[in-house]
Design an enzyme around this catalytic site. Structure first.
Site, PDB file in Angstrom:
ATOM      1  NE  ARG A  35      -4.321  -1.587   1.618  1.00  0.00           N
ATOM      2  CZ  ARG A  35      -4.872  -2.217   2.714  1.00  0.00           C
ATOM      3  NH1 ARG A  35      -4.723  -2.311   4.021  1.00  0.00           N
ATOM      4  NH2 ARG A  35      -5.998  -2.866   2.035  1.00  0.00           N
ATOM      5  CE  LYS A 201     -20.338 -17.221   6.710  1.00  0.00           C
ATOM      6  NZ  LYS A 201     -20.433 -16.322   7.909  1.00  0.00           N
ATOM      7  N   GLY A 349     -10.061  -9.692  -2.013  1.00  0.00           N
ATOM      8  CA  GLY A 349      -8.749 -10.027  -1.509  1.00  0.00           C
ATOM      9  C   GLY A 349      -7.986 -11.419  -1.842  1.00  0.00           C
ATOM     10  N   GLY A 372     -13.157  -4.912   0.819  1.00  0.00           N
ATOM     11  CA  GLY A 372     -14.569  -4.489   1.400  1.00  0.00           C
ATOM     12  C   GLY A 372     -15.061  -3.147   0.360  1.00  0.00           C
TER      13      GLY A 372
HETATM   14  P1  ADP Z   1     -12.284 -13.049  -1.867  1.00  0.00           P
HETATM   15  O1  ADP Z   1     -11.535 -12.744  -0.867  1.00  0.00           O
HETATM   16  O2  ADP Z   1     -11.846 -13.039  -3.287  1.00  0.00           O
HETATM   17  O3  ADP Z   1     -13.617 -12.383  -1.802  1.00  0.00           O
HETATM   18  P2  ADP Z   1     -13.480 -15.245  -0.320  1.00  0.00           P
HETATM   19  O4  ADP Z   1     -12.999 -14.717   1.053  1.00  0.00           O
HETATM   20  O5  ADP Z   1     -15.051 -15.372  -0.215  1.00  0.00           O
HETATM   21  O6  ADP Z   1     -12.994 -14.526  -1.600  1.00  0.00           O
HETATM   22  O7  ADP Z   1     -12.934 -16.660  -0.261  1.00  0.00           O
HETATM   23  C1  ADP Z   1     -11.653 -17.119  -0.419  1.00  0.00           C
HETATM   24  C2  ADP Z   1     -11.390 -18.235   0.228  1.00  0.00           C
HETATM   25  O8  ADP Z   1     -12.355 -19.438   0.119  1.00  0.00           O
HETATM   26  C3  ADP Z   1     -10.131 -18.859  -0.021  1.00  0.00           C
HETATM   27  O9  ADP Z   1      -9.243 -18.959   1.320  1.00  0.00           O
HETATM   28  C4  ADP Z   1     -10.173 -20.168  -0.365  1.00  0.00           C
HETATM   29  O10 ADP Z   1      -9.393 -21.236   0.015  1.00  0.00           O
HETATM   30  C5  ADP Z   1     -11.630 -20.599   0.118  1.00  0.00           C
HETATM   31  N1  ADP Z   1     -12.347 -21.715  -0.683  1.00  0.00           N
HETATM   32  C6  ADP Z   1     -12.681 -21.552  -1.884  1.00  0.00           C
HETATM   33  N2  ADP Z   1     -13.376 -22.979  -2.304  1.00  0.00           N
HETATM   34  C7  ADP Z   1     -13.388 -23.653  -1.181  1.00  0.00           C
HETATM   35  C8  ADP Z   1     -13.846 -25.087  -0.889  1.00  0.00           C
HETATM   36  N3  ADP Z   1     -14.478 -25.603  -1.777  1.00  0.00           N
HETATM   37  N4  ADP Z   1     -13.746 -25.428   0.287  1.00  0.00           N
HETATM   38  C9  ADP Z   1     -13.276 -24.595   1.629  1.00  0.00           C
HETATM   39  N5  ADP Z   1     -12.744 -23.163   1.108  1.00  0.00           N
HETATM   40  C10 ADP Z   1     -12.674 -22.842  -0.214  1.00  0.00           C
HETATM   41 MG    MG Z   2     -11.420 -12.939   1.355  1.00  0.00          MG
END
Ligand code: ADP
Ligand code: MG
Length: 394
Positions: A35, A201, A349, A372
């Site tokens: 950053r 999630k 992220g 976010g």
């Molecule tokens: P972002 O930060 O890009 O918005 P998220 O925080 O929603 O993404 O999700 C990323 C996480 O989801 C990663 O750490 C990844 O390992 C996990 N993930 C993806 N698929 C699975 C799965 N099938 N089971 C468990 N964790 C998962």
């Molecule tokens: Mg994330």
């Protein structure tokens, strides 16, 4: 169109600059200076054009007196000075005579970093509640205000939104690039427009799904999120990630948007993360198995939906990409996108780290640096930090 830094004559101006210097620090050591590096472009532009920079930034959260020490911005001033190759003055006070004296002695070409804006939160949350008396005080230190802190644009704080009321203002290079890139994908009218969502999630992403599903032609869902949808369809998902509270939501989406929604047809599963992985169709998962990645048939299905795509948004990896055994689905989607030069925006992220790890980030249209804030923008919300900036006169 919002005013940006290039719309101002900066010569002999004291530029009050809001940066996002919220870097991870442990025991006074900066663990990742991305950053700080990202803010150099705007700072150097100010200095090269004959101005001085008075920088404001938050660092962490300040709830108690003890939080002040670990969230002291001083180490950032040292790193910033190394990266700029020039002295960076530091004011330990967020207001007061000593700060004002430092400001009055500034010469053009000088850089002054002010202590963590959230130190003011101890005094009645003045920064975070956008106290206008505080904003007016900070504004009195400069001739104009530039907001370069993309990561906090979804917050209305004194140091980003408040100051705009009292000074001529514009966006720095960072948020201007982010917003124009995201707008270019979102407001483009070419089709097919494909959205790919994954990650952990469903509940974190409901508002993004709600907004994007209206605009896209297909919504492809992979990652951990997909299992709540598969369960909602009646499949056994074993011990895969389940977001119980979102089950009803998933059922509604499946019913309402059956023609747009594309779910996995097979998965890579195992009994635990270290166990041997197997490819299994969605109707074949056992009660003791966990789905960690989309399978090869789903990869083909998703690639087929991406054929002819004119623009793509990706939010969330297709599997547990951090583990080598479960990165193939995510990688195969990225490979298809880069090989076929599909205009693709990546937000989130973990999504950004998965691109950096598995693909060539330079082949993507844009990898957003915001977590976010980018999600809120993709939800269709106005970002207060952007809205507060003056419009350009036509
Ligand atoms: P972002 O930060 O890009 O918005 P998220 O925080 O929603 O993404 O999700 C990323 C996480 O989801 C990663 O750490 C990844 O390992 C996990 N993930 C993806 N698929 C699975 C799965 N099938 N089971 C468990 N964790 C998962
Ligand atoms: Mg994330």
């Amino acid at each position: 169109m919002k005013k940006t830094i290039v719309d101002f004559d900066l010569n002999s101006k004291r530029v009050l600059l809001r940066c996002d210097l919220n870097v991870p620090i442990k025991d006074g050591k900066i663990l990742d200076d991305t950053r700080i590096r990202a803010s150099l472009k705007t700072i150097n532009y100010i200095l090269d054009n004959g101005g001085s920079a008075i920088i404001l930034s938050h660092l962490g959260k300040i709830k108690t007196e003890e939080d002040k020490e670990k969230n002291n911005l001083y180490p950032v001033s040292i790193r910033l000075s190394e990266l700029l190759g020039r002295e960076v003055l530091f004011s330990n006070d967020t207001r007061g005579v000593e700060l004002e004296n430092m400001v009055s002695k500034l010469k053009f070409g000088d850089v002054l970093l002010i202590q963590n804006t959230r130190y003011e939160d101890l005094n009645g949350e003045k920064e975070s509640s956008c106290d206008l008396e505080l904003a007016k005080y900070w504004a009195s230190l400069g001739d104009l205000f530039i907001n370069d802190a993309y990561g906090t644009m979804h917050r209305a704080h004194a140091s980003n939104v408040g100051i705009c009321k009292y000074l001529p203002n514009g966006l720095g290079f960072l948020p201007n690039e982010e917003i124009s890139k995201i707008d270019s994908i979102m407001k483009d009218t070419t089709h097919p427009f494909i959205v790919i969502m994954g990650g952990a999630k469903v509940s974190d992403k409901i508002k993004v799904i709600n907004n994007l599903i209206l605009k896209c032609d297909k919504l492809l869902i992979g990652g951990g999120m997909a299992y709540t949808f598969l369960k909602a369809k009646g499949f056994e998902i074993g011990k895969s990630l389940l977001d119980e509270e979102s089950l009803d939501y998933c059922k509604r989406i499946i019913e309402k948007y059956s023609s747009k929604l594309v779910l996995p047809i097979d998965n890579v599963v195992s009994v635990d993360e270290d166990g041997e992985p197997f490819e299994k169709n969605v109707d074949d998962i056992n009660v003791d198995e966990i789905g960690f990645d989309i399978g090869p048939k789903t990869v083909k299905l998703f690639q087929d939906k991406l054929k002819d795509a004119k623009r793509v948004i990706i939010n969330g990896p297709m599997g547990l990409f951090e583990n080598e055994k479960y990165c193939h689905g995510t990688k195969a989607i990225y490979d298809y996108i880069t090989t076929n030069n599909i205009k693709t925006l990546v937000g989130g992220g973990d999504s950004a780290s998965s691109v950096n790890k598995l693909s060539d980030a330079s082949k993507f249209y844009h990898i957003s640096t915001g977590g976010g804030v980018t999600l809120e923008y993709l939800e269709g919300k106005d970002l207060p930090g952007i809205s507060a900036i003056d419009e350009k006169e036509e």
